[in-house]
Design an enzyme around this catalytic site. Sequence first.
Site, short mmCIF file in Angstrom:
data_model
loop_
_atom_site.label_atom_id
_atom_site.label_comp_id
_atom_site.label_asym_id
_atom_site.label_seq_id
_atom_site.Cartn_x
_atom_site.Cartn_y
_atom_site.Cartn_z
NE ARG A 142 26.95 48.27 35.74
CZ ARG A 142 27.99 47.44 35.73
NH1 ARG A 142 28.67 47.23 34.61
NH2 ARG A 142 28.34 46.81 36.84
CE LYS A 191 35.55 46.04 30.20
NZ LYS A 191 35.74 47.12 31.18
CG HIS A 215 39.77 40.90 34.53
ND1 HIS A 215 39.99 42.16 33.99
CD2 HIS A 215 38.79 41.07 35.46
CE1 HIS A 215 39.17 43.02 34.57
NE2 HIS A 215 38.43 42.39 35.45
CB SER A 236 31.16 45.24 32.45
OG SER A 236 32.19 46.19 32.34
CG ASP A 242 32.06 47.90 29.34
OD1 ASP A 242 31.24 47.41 30.12
OD2 ASP A 242 33.17 48.35 29.71
#
Lengths: 438, 438
Positions: free
Chosen positions: A168, A187, A82, A183, A161
Site C-alpha cells: 500500500r 493487530k 492505539h 490493518s 499486514d
Amino acid sequence: MNPQDLIRKKRDGGKLLPEEISAFVRGVSNNTWADYQISALVMAMFINGLNLSEQNALTKAMLNSGEVFNFSELDAPIADKHSTGGVGDKTSLLIAPIVAACGIAVPMISGRGLGHTGGTLDKLESIPGYNVNLSKEEFKKVIKKCGFAMMGQTAEIVPADKKIYALRDATATIESIPLIVASIMSKKMAEGLDALVLDVKTGTGAFMQRESDARKLAKALVKTGNAFDVKTEALLTDMNQPLGKYVGNAFEVFECVKLLQGETDKQSQSTLDLSIELAARMLILCGVAKTIQSSKFKVQSVLESGEALEKFRENIEAQDGDSRICDKPELLLNKSLLEVKIKSPESGYISEIDASEIGKAISAIGGGRLKVDDKIDTAVGFACEKKLGEKVKEHEPLGTLFCRTETQAAKVLAKLQMAYKVSVEKPVRKFELIKEVI
Amino acid sequence: MNPQDLIRKKRDGGKLLPEEISAFVRGVSNNTWADYQISALVMAMFINGLNLSEQNALTKAMLNSGEVFNFSELDAPIADKHSTGGVGDKTSLLIAPIVAACGIAVPMISGRGLGHTGGTLDKLESIPGYNVNLSKEEFKKVIKKCGFAMMGQTAEIVPADKKIYALRDATATIESIPLIVASIMSKKMAEGLDALVLDVKTGTGAFMQRESDARKLAKALVKTGNAFDVKTEALLTDMNQPLGKYVGNAFEVFECVKLLQGETDKQSQSTLDLSIELAARMLILCGVAKTIQSSKFKVQSVLESGEALEKFRENIEAQDGDSRICDKPELLLNKSLLEVKIKSPESGYISEIDASEIGKAISAIGGGRLKVDDKIDTAVGFACEKKLGEKVKEHEPLGTLFCRTETQAAKVLAKLQMAYKVSVEKPVRKFELIKEVI
C-alpha cells in the site's frame, strides 16, 4: 477461487464474501498471490470501497493469518490504547504505567516512527539498554510481573499486514478507511484485548488532516472493535500542533518521566491532559471505574502517589533498561547538543503551526525515518516554547532545536520557522485538545 | 515524478498529462516501476478510465518505448489489417496476398492464439518450413520482394506492451477500452503504416461479446489511429459462429488456399466475403481504389487471375515454407486423423452457436493454447457442416471433429454438441456478417 476472479468482482464494484476475503489473505500469507495481484485488488478496494461486513471480514482474516495472544491466565482486564500517529505524541509512555497501576494488564505492541511521525519503540530505545525485542513468552512474563510490556510487531502477529502495508505504501493506497481499520484492528485484536481506546488524531501533524475524515475513521474503528466483542471507544483529538512540549525520542521520554514525577510545565500540560483522558476511558471500559470523574480521580491518584512512576521503573528493569532515568530523567539528554532558537519574525499571536513540518525537520536530522530501514538518532529534538494562541514578541523564541551540527541546523531552520504563522490579531478559534468521544 | 504521485492522481480520478504517462511507460520499460506499482496504476486506469487524450498519450508513449519501422524506401502505400480475434478467423492469410497483388505493401506483425482464439503465426507454422521469426532486415527484404511479410512480435517492438499485457492478464484488467486501444494501436503504429483496417468482432466467439462494447472499442481505435495520421477504418463484424468452414491451424490455411485457387463452397463463403470487404477497404484508404464497388472489383480480379495465389506462393518461398501447398493444399492435412461427426440431437434450424466453446474445444485437444507457452498441434481441427439459420435433420452432422485419439474426442464431444442450439421454428433474426463500418 483464483485471484483474477476476486479482483474482477471488486473491480466491478461487487461485494466480496467472507470466504473470498479469507482466500485473498491466505494467498497473501502463503505467497500464492503475486504482489501485483495483491496491489491490483487493494487498488480496486481503495476505489470501490469495502462495506462494514467486508471490513470486518478483512480484519478477521488478517487477524487469523497469525498468532493471537491469550492472557486469560492473568485474571485482570486486558486493555490497550492505539493512536493513529502524530508529532510529539508520547501518551503511551504515561498511559501504560498509569493503567497498569490501576490493575489493568496492558500488552502494548507498538510501532516505529516513519515520515513525520514518531513511534513508541524508538522512544523507548532512547532509554539505555531498553529491549523491545521480546519473545512471546518474555512479553507475557513482563506483563505478569509489572502489569504492562512494550514490544515490536513480530513476524508471527498478523503477517499478512506487513506485506499488504508495504505494498500500500508503494502504490498510494494508504488512505483508505477500511484498509486502515483492518490493518490497525487486526493487530490490536491479536493482543487478546477486553478493551481498546483509540486516539484518532486530526490536524496538520496527523495522517488524516481533515476532521471529517478522521471522524469517519474513528467511527469505522469503533464499529469493527465492537464487532469483535472488544469494548472500543475513540477520541478525536487535535494534532494541529505537537502534543506537549517536546518532539524527539529522548526528549519525549524525558517529558513523560517529569510528568510521572509530578512536575508539569505549561507546554507539557497537553501531554498530561490527553494521557489522563485516555487512561480514564480505558478504566471505564474495563469496569474499573464507573464515571469519567471517578476514573480521572483514580488516574490522578496513581500519578500523585508515584505508583505509576514505580510501574514504569519496574517495566524498564524487566525490559533491561537503565531505570535510573526514573529518578534522574536528565540522564536521557545528551548535554553536548547544539541549542538553536527558532525566533519569531514578528510580534503577534501564534495562529497556525504545521506540526508535520516540525516532525519532518526532526526526521531530516536523524530523529525519525524517511525510509523504513533508516537508523535513528534518538538524541536530537525540538522543544515548543510557544503554542497555538499564545502571544509572542518579535525575536522571541518559538522553539528550540537540539541538533548535532551547524549543518543540521542550517538544513531545517527555515522550515521550522515557516511551520509557524504569527498573526497580529488574537485568534478567535478555540484550540480544543479533545474534539469528540466516539 | 514518483510512481506513488502518478498512481494517486489516477486513483482520485485525475487526468494524467502526456509527460506523466510517458514517465509511467518509461518506468515500465526501464524497470524503475515495480510490477505491483504498474498493476496498481493499471487498475486505477481501468476503474477511473482514460479520456481520449490520455488514451492517445499512452499509445504514443508505448509506441515510442520501442523500434518503429520505416518503409518509405518502398515507394508503395503501407497498410495492414488487425482483427480483435475470433474463431476460424483466417482473413489475414487471404488479405495480405490480395492487397500485395494490388500494389500495397503489408508489413504484418501478427500474434499467436490464446484461449479460444487462434493466431496467424500458428496457422502459418502449419505450412512445413514456414519461418515467422524474421529479423527486422529479413522482414523488410521479404516485403520488398513479394509485397508482404508476416512475422511475430519482437522484443524491440513496443516492449512496454508485453509487460503491461502480462500484468493485465494476471490482474483482471484486460477488458478496458483505452488499455486495449493503446496495446493494439501502439503495435500497429510501430509498423509505420499509411492505412489500417480494423476488424472488430462481436458475438459468442469474440472478446467483446456485446455489440455495444465492440462498437465503442471500434470507435476508440479509429479515433486513435486517425490521431496518429494513419487512415483508419473499422468494421464491426459478426463472431456468433466460426468464420468460414474450418477451425484449426492447418485446416484454416487449407481453406484459404482453396479460396485463392478459386474454389469456394457454401461454408467457406463468409471467409471470402469478409476478406474481400476488408481488402477493398484497405485499397480505398490507400487511394488505390475510389469506390467500394471498383475496389471489390479489383480485389476479385487479382483473385480470379491467380495473382493473389502467386503472391502467397512467393511469400511462402521467401519465408522458407513449402510452397507446393499452393498447388496441393491437401498436403497441409494429416490424413491419419480421426473424423468424428457431431450430430444434431433433433430436427430444426440452427439458432445459436457458441463459437468460443468450439474454439476452446480445439484448444483443449492441442489446437490452441491455454497458457502462453503451451505447444500447439497444428493438425487438429473442426469443420462446420451447418451454420446459423440452416436447416438440420435429427442425427445429421453439425460439424466434424478432426483429432488424434478417441480420448481427445471423448473430452470435447459433449461440449461441441452443447455449443449448438437447434430450434423448431425458423429463426427470424438476420445473421449479418458485417454489421457496421466505423
